[in-house]
Design a protein around this motif. Sequence first.
Motif, PDB file in Angstrom:
ATOM      1  N   GLU A 184      15.731   6.356   5.634  1.00 25.04           N
ATOM      2  CA  GLU A 184      14.954   5.895   4.484  1.00 25.04           C
ATOM      3  C   GLU A 184      13.570   5.427   4.934  1.00 25.04           C
ATOM      4  O   GLU A 184      12.560   5.731   4.298  1.00 25.04           O
ATOM      5  CB  GLU A 184      15.720   4.754   3.807  1.00 25.04           C
ATOM      6  CG  GLU A 184      15.032   4.207   2.577  1.00 25.04           C
ATOM      7  CD  GLU A 184      15.101   2.695   2.555  1.00 25.04           C
ATOM      8  OE1 GLU A 184      15.941   2.123   3.255  1.00 25.04           O
ATOM      9  OE2 GLU A 184      14.284   2.089   1.814  1.00 25.04           O
ATOM     10  N   TYR A 185      13.540   4.695   6.049  1.00 22.51           N
ATOM     11  CA  TYR A 185      12.255   4.198   6.568  1.00 22.51           C
ATOM     12  C   TYR A 185      11.335   5.355   6.923  1.00 22.51           C
ATOM     13  O   TYR A 185      10.146   5.353   6.594  1.00 22.51           O
ATOM     14  CB  TYR A 185      12.525   3.315   7.792  1.00 22.51           C
ATOM     15  CG  TYR A 185      11.294   2.669   8.369  1.00 22.51           C
ATOM     16  CD1 TYR A 185      10.912   2.942   9.678  1.00 22.51           C
ATOM     17  CD2 TYR A 185      10.528   1.781   7.635  1.00 22.51           C
ATOM     18  CE1 TYR A 185       9.799   2.340  10.232  1.00 22.51           C
ATOM     19  CE2 TYR A 185       9.415   1.178   8.174  1.00 22.51           C
ATOM     20  CZ  TYR A 185       9.049   1.457   9.482  1.00 22.51           C
ATOM     21  OH  TYR A 185       7.941   0.863  10.026  1.00 22.51           O
ATOM     22  N   LEU A 193       0.289   3.813   8.476  1.00 22.52           N
ATOM     23  CA  LEU A 193       0.050   2.641   9.314  1.00 22.52           C
ATOM     24  C   LEU A 193      -0.121   1.384   8.454  1.00 22.52           C
ATOM     25  O   LEU A 193       0.387   0.325   8.763  1.00 22.52           O
ATOM     26  CB  LEU A 193      -1.193   2.848  10.195  1.00 22.52           C
ATOM     27  CG  LEU A 193      -0.921   3.428  11.584  1.00 22.52           C
ATOM     28  CD1 LEU A 193      -2.225   3.631  12.349  1.00 22.52           C
ATOM     29  CD2 LEU A 193      -0.006   2.499  12.382  1.00 22.52           C
ATOM     30  N   ARG A 194      -0.891   1.561   7.356  1.00 28.08           N
ATOM     31  CA  ARG A 194      -1.118   0.420   6.496  1.00 28.08           C
ATOM     32  C   ARG A 194       0.198  -0.080   5.893  1.00 28.08           C
ATOM     33  O   ARG A 194       0.439  -1.263   5.729  1.00 28.08           O
ATOM     34  CB  ARG A 194      -2.097   0.802   5.367  1.00 28.08           C
ATOM     35  CG  ARG A 194      -2.937  -0.364   4.887  1.00 28.08           C
ATOM     36  CD  ARG A 194      -3.799   0.020   3.716  1.00 28.08           C
ATOM     37  NE  ARG A 194      -4.893   0.938   4.076  1.00 28.08           N
ATOM     38  CZ  ARG A 194      -5.745   1.434   3.182  1.00 28.08           C
ATOM     39  NH1 ARG A 194      -5.608   1.134   1.903  1.00 28.08           N
ATOM     40  NH2 ARG A 194      -6.703   2.254   3.567  1.00 28.08           N
ATOM     41  N   TYR A 195       1.071   0.884   5.585  1.00 28.65           N
ATOM     42  CA  TYR A 195       2.366   0.481   5.035  1.00 28.65           C
ATOM     43  C   TYR A 195       3.206  -0.207   6.091  1.00 28.65           C
ATOM     44  O   TYR A 195       3.878  -1.192   5.826  1.00 28.65           O
ATOM     45  CB  TYR A 195       3.124   1.690   4.476  1.00 28.65           C
ATOM     46  CG  TYR A 195       4.499   1.316   3.969  1.00 28.65           C
ATOM     47  CD1 TYR A 195       5.640   1.574   4.728  1.00 28.65           C
ATOM     48  CD2 TYR A 195       4.646   0.637   2.765  1.00 28.65           C
ATOM     49  CE1 TYR A 195       6.892   1.192   4.274  1.00 28.65           C
ATOM     50  CE2 TYR A 195       5.899   0.252   2.310  1.00 28.65           C
ATOM     51  CZ  TYR A 195       7.016   0.535   3.060  1.00 28.65           C
ATOM     52  OH  TYR A 195       8.248   0.150   2.625  1.00 28.65           O
ATOM     53  N   PRO A 223       0.823  -1.220   0.000  1.00 22.38           N
ATOM     54  CA  PRO A 223       0.000   0.000   0.000  1.00 22.38           C
ATOM     55  C   PRO A 223       0.853   1.266   0.000  1.00 22.38           C
ATOM     56  O   PRO A 223       1.141   1.853   1.048  1.00 22.38           O
ATOM     57  CB  PRO A 223      -0.793  -0.134   1.299  1.00 22.38           C
ATOM     58  CG  PRO A 223       0.109  -0.924   2.196  1.00 22.38           C
ATOM     59  CD  PRO A 223       0.946  -1.806   1.329  1.00 22.38           C
ATOM     60  N   VAL A 224       1.263   1.704  -1.163  1.00 22.46           N
ATOM     61  CA  VAL A 224       2.210   2.817  -1.220  1.00 22.46           C
ATOM     62  C   VAL A 224       1.666   4.001  -2.000  1.00 22.46           C
ATOM     63  O   VAL A 224       2.400   4.692  -2.703  1.00 22.46           O
ATOM     64  CB  VAL A 224       3.557   2.352  -1.821  1.00 22.46           C
ATOM     65  CG1 VAL A 224       4.232   1.356  -0.901  1.00 22.46           C
ATOM     66  CG2 VAL A 224       3.348   1.724  -3.188  1.00 22.46           C
ATOM     67  N   LEU A 228       7.584   6.312   5.369  1.00 20.15           N
ATOM     68  CA  LEU A 228       6.372   6.548   6.153  1.00 20.15           C
ATOM     69  C   LEU A 228       5.825   7.944   5.904  1.00 20.15           C
ATOM     70  O   LEU A 228       4.614   8.157   5.896  1.00 20.15           O
ATOM     71  CB  LEU A 228       6.680   6.362   7.647  1.00 20.15           C
ATOM     72  CG  LEU A 228       6.880   4.916   8.099  1.00 20.15           C
ATOM     73  CD1 LEU A 228       7.136   4.868   9.607  1.00 20.15           C
ATOM     74  CD2 LEU A 228       5.675   4.075   7.750  1.00 20.15           C
ATOM     75  N   ALA A 229       6.728   8.915   5.679  1.00 17.86           N
ATOM     76  CA  ALA A 229       6.289  10.299   5.537  1.00 17.86           C
ATOM     77  C   ALA A 229       5.624  10.571   4.199  1.00 17.86           C
ATOM     78  O   ALA A 229       4.842  11.515   4.079  1.00 17.86           O
ATOM     79  CB  ALA A 229       7.499  11.228   5.717  1.00 17.86           C
TER      80      ALA A 229
END
Lengths: 296, 296, 296, 296
Positions: free
Chosen positions: C87-88, C99-101, C13-14, C92-93
Amino acid sequence: MKSHPRQRDAFYPVECAGSPGGWRARVHEIIFGIDTPAGRAFDIGLVIAILLSILVVVLDSVPAIGGRHAEAMLVLEWLFTLLFTVEYAARLATVRHPLRYAVSFYGLIDLLSVLPTYVSLLVPGSEALIDIRILRLLRVFRIFKLTLYIEEYTKLAEALAASRRKIMVFISVVLMAVLILGTVMYVVEGPAHGYTSIPTAMYWAIVTMTTVGYGDITPHTALGKAVASFMMLLGWGILAVPTGIVTAEMTARRNDRRHGTRSLLACEHCGSSGHESGARFCKDCGASLPETGVQR
Amino acid sequence: MKSHPRQRDAFYPVECAGSPGGWRARVHEIIFGIDTPAGRAFDIGLVIAILLSILVVVLDSVPAIGGRHAEAMLVLEWLFTLLFTVEYAARLATVRHPLRYAVSFYGLIDLLSVLPTYVSLLVPGSEALIDIRILRLLRVFRIFKLTLYIEEYTKLAEALAASRRKIMVFISVVLMAVLILGTVMYVVEGPAHGYTSIPTAMYWAIVTMTTVGYGDITPHTALGKAVASFMMLLGWGILAVPTGIVTAEMTARRNDRRHGTRSLLACEHCGSSGHESGARFCKDCGASLPETGVQR
Amino acid sequence: MKSHPRQRDAFYPVECAGSPGGWRARVHEIIFGIDTPAGRAFDIGLVIAILLSILVVVLDSVPAIGGRHAEAMLVLEWLFTLLFTVEYAARLATVRHPLRYAVSFYGLIDLLSVLPTYVSLLVPGSEALIDIRILRLLRVFRIFKLTLYIEEYTKLAEALAASRRKIMVFISVVLMAVLILGTVMYVVEGPAHGYTSIPTAMYWAIVTMTTVGYGDITPHTALGKAVASFMMLLGWGILAVPTGIVTAEMTARRNDRRHGTRSLLACEHCGSSGHESGARFCKDCGASLPETGVQR
Amino acid sequence: MKSHPRQRDAFYPVECAGSPGGWRARVHEIIFGIDTPAGRAFDIGLVIAILLSILVVVLDSVPAIGGRHAEAMLVLEWLFTLLFTVEYAARLATVRHPLRYAVSFYGLIDLLSVLPTYVSLLVPGSEALIDIRILRLLRVFRIFKLTLYIEEYTKLAEALAASRRKIMVFISVVLMAVLILGTVMYVVEGPAHGYTSIPTAMYWAIVTMTTVGYGDITPHTALGKAVASFMMLLGWGILAVPTGIVTAEMTARRNDRRHGTRSLLACEHCGSSGHESGARFCKDCGASLPETGVQR
């Protein structure tokens, strides 16, 4: 399926001596023939005798049994030897060319079946060779001559024969790899780690590439383990990669049949597309569809 | 997919006793039937019970667990035994021919599932045989009877059955090779190097030709290693060579399809060549092309 | 081949947060996208960083290297951890549903790539778990998402999925054989010879039937060696027999094509026979020939 | 099949120097050519010399032989080295571009065939590298250049080349599994049980998954044995499962041909069913039948 007496086979020269009806022909029919009940009974009895005599050889080698029953084993062995000698003499007596039979493949096997026991009697200390008696097992191949007439085995034999050039090149490439990689390991690991000579290293290479992996010789250096890993992946990959290619190919074709990969094909008459995979006639106008994508 | 009660199967004689509607029929439907929810629930519960009872047998064998929880294991074992005994009695009570069921394959498995525990109670010192209980696992095959109705497995079973003659000859040839080559190694290496008898040498030969290669027995002489190398290449080659032949054959046919190996074929009507591989109609005049090279 | 941002994939989910053109979208394009040069450069750089960080983990485990360069290793490890953390955070940002990711497969792998190093800092004595870092390797699978679009792998994946029922039954049958034959060997050989429990015997059974053959446990009794021989022939035969069947089948069909096995087929119109194998039209009257032997 | 002198091959730059008919051309024809009896005799003689020289290298490594006959071995080695040096000089002298030949693959192999012996003379203590002489074996590949022209090997080479992407991905997946599962075992078993580092554990993982199974490192913990069992079933299953899928597919198709699985297909014209498998014409009304189940 011709009976053996009439086969003028260079590989199995068992043409009958004597005139038909005489005692020679009758004995010949029993020994070599498979068409009569007597002939078949003889074959079955002979196979049983061969298998029993082999069982005697096998059990005789087991110290617990061969030691305790040495006398019984010896008696049985001579019984079988005499039986096979009589049978051998009968064969020589009933074929037209006894010498030709005696030097043929089956003739030699028959001789080697009885000779060791006599030799061990005459030449003391030759018992070690007595286990050549195990070659009696090859005599059961007579029964399997029938398989030559069964279609499937003929085809399989033809396939193997047709492929023999490929097989020989494959074996040569494997032996080359064994020689070169074995020498590499001999240089890298050295006699201190078990690779005492190039032949020994080649033996290890075969043990490794055929994935047998005894473990009597194993690499100890990091580079040796790396080379060994490469060889293991090679030996296993030679099995895995073609299997994968074949499976991918086969499932691709099955999927083609099921999922209509012809949907883009346009009919030459009416131009409609969306035909079922494998459809030979246009569903809209009935004209023939080419088997592949040839358009006009 | 017929429900079992109506199957007059010699292999699985479970025809219902008693009239339909009676208590016998209802119990029979639950135990043997798979059409009703109760029948399916029974089967699922039974499989779970079988698997749990097997887990008890397995864990009981582990010294750390079987020793510490010996009492709990024993209680569980008797619980399962009693449960299976009641089930067994119910089966016998609801089939029309209890004796026929008792001696059928599944009937015997059902009996062997409970008998060992009783025997160990009555006959002291027979605990070693108690692990026959593991045969309970075969009881789950009832559930797999469904697979008989699935098309793929029927075909696979038919294929195996059709090939059984080939498989038997293949096994015989392998066993012959094991016997002859094993004896050769017995003569070459001898008991001093681990080949203590012909059966032991045959065991080593199987370990080697199937590429398992424990290493408990290994050749020590140069000739022995050479013979062993031949056997290893044979056992591995039996896997590698056919795979290679099949892959070569398959890729050849795929290449034929893609690269127009029909380009030399001349159309019978207009004589033009250069047709696509697999083309069925001449691209220039529309006449049919034969599938192979038949010309007119 | 759609770029990732537009995929509303439950598995990945991106979807991009923020409006196109904003800094979020630009960063998102670099991190998740593969269409732009920046996106591809990022991916390549990331894969190199992942592989290097894994190399650090691997070398760190070697006593000779990890001991001597412990400090350098630690510095490198923290460098990579900080890089992957940044990177993580960027991932997320820039996604619409962080959350789904975070709970998706790839999100969890990303988290597990950095977490162990922090945990080892906070919880003393948890270094043993630090090698979970090796799971960073799974991150390179992003690059391999491309393979999903390559036709061959889609078909292979479909084939495997279609065969999953057969594969599961095959695995179950193999595990059943391992359980039953393993228990047999436990009873026959016993703990004195290494078969200390049923699970241990099952481990040995897998080692034997998969032809690995470590040799850490080997049969010592005659009956045990016989059972083991059966299991070895079974495990090896499961590979050899189908290969042989397939080869025989394929060579039979190739021989059919070459040797005209249709010669007995009589044309329905004119009754002539002797047609070429694979011929679709009667060579004498031009009428269609059935593909198999259907006569009228 | 063009003779080599006319090949302007970047891989094998052996264009002839000097004018045709001169001594250069004649020597060139003998050395590089395969069309004349002299050329073929030279090739055969060269292969024999190469194989004999390799035999010297191999036997020299065996302590029993190399020690006892050290002088004879040395003499033979120098004989061969001188012979190959003369041959190398002749090759350089008769090609148009000697430098280009010297740096080509075969040119380098030719050089490496003679160089080690000279180096061992000049640089004391370099005997260990002398076994690079084994690379002389690669020289026999010249003879195998003929295979490039044989259709089957060209197709096989094309097939391998076409599949190289699949092969590389397959190898990568296997190496990934080796890395991840090897690290798991390193964490689970630890150095105390032989898994001294991650590279060592990876080596063990390859030994296990390729079913080689030396036994130099084996799992000792219950969890380790479970993970190892999973890896063994994986490595063996990668061979067994595709073979099974292919066999099932093939036998299904063979059964289709034999047992008429088209029996449910209804003819479009007259609606009758029960057609033979593979039938192309309705047996009742003669109309065409689609190859699959396309109805109208």
